[in-house]
Design an enzyme around this catalytic site. Structure first.
Site: not given
Ligand code: THU
Length: 160
Positions: A75, A115
């Site tokens: 995000e 985010c």
């Molecule tokens: N992650 C995201 O990209 N967005 C979120 O809102 C939650 C988590 C990613 C971060 C990390 O690379 C993986 O998901 C596990 O936490």
């Protein structure tokens, strides 16, 4: 002492076929972005796509790092890219999808707290709500009409 009750309303679609066409397209962009995630540590792939009022779409995926906190969520990758590339454009809709490499992710995955704070900044900046749609790899799609529905009592710049 008074009690403050906070309520939120979300819309839940049974699957991607049920959402409006424009959002299906945006979600497909998020799915493409999700496939470009760099997630060797968590094996959790996330994709985000943002529709702007200039007609452009910007997308991003999570980018991890051996120094774990240096990685970034999908995000924020997408929203900072949108802010950097099209600083004058308003963000209308955001589609999010997440998929674990270890299991089928069929429940809708909402954006993490950090985010939500990042998205809130742009919603306040542009003075226009951003519609947020989120899902797993399959199954239900949840819609929030505004980031504010996902993050009540936001911290924003007017208090500084
Ligand atoms: N992650 C995201 O990209 N967005 C979120 O809102 C939650 C988590 C990613 C971060 C990390 O690379 C993986 O998901 C596990 O936490």
């Amino acid at each position: 002492m008074k009690e403050l009750k906070i309520e939120t309303t979300l819309q839940v679609y049974e699957d991607l076929d049920e959402v409006p066409n424009e959002v299906q397209q945006l979600m497909n962009e998020a799915i493409n972005a999700r496939n470009n995630a760099y997630s060797p540590y968590s094996k959790f792939n996330v994709g985000a796509a943002i529709l702007l009022d200039n007609g452009e779409t910007v997308s991003g995926s999570n980018q991890e790092n051996a120094s774990y906190p240096s990685g970034l969520c999908a995000e924020r990758t997408a929203i900072y890219y949108a802010g950097a590339k099209y600083p004058k454009a308003k963000m209308l809709k955001m589609a999010l999808t997440a998929s674990s490499q270890n299991q089928v992710t069929s429940k809708p995955i909402p954006p993490c707290g950090a985010c939500r704070q990042a998205i809130a900044e742009y919603e306040v900046k542009q003075n226009l709500p951003i519609e947020i749609y989120f899902m797993g790899a399959e199954g239900k799609v949840v819609k929030s009409n505004s980031l504010a529905n996902l993050l009540p009592l936001i911290f924003e710049s007017s208090v500084l």
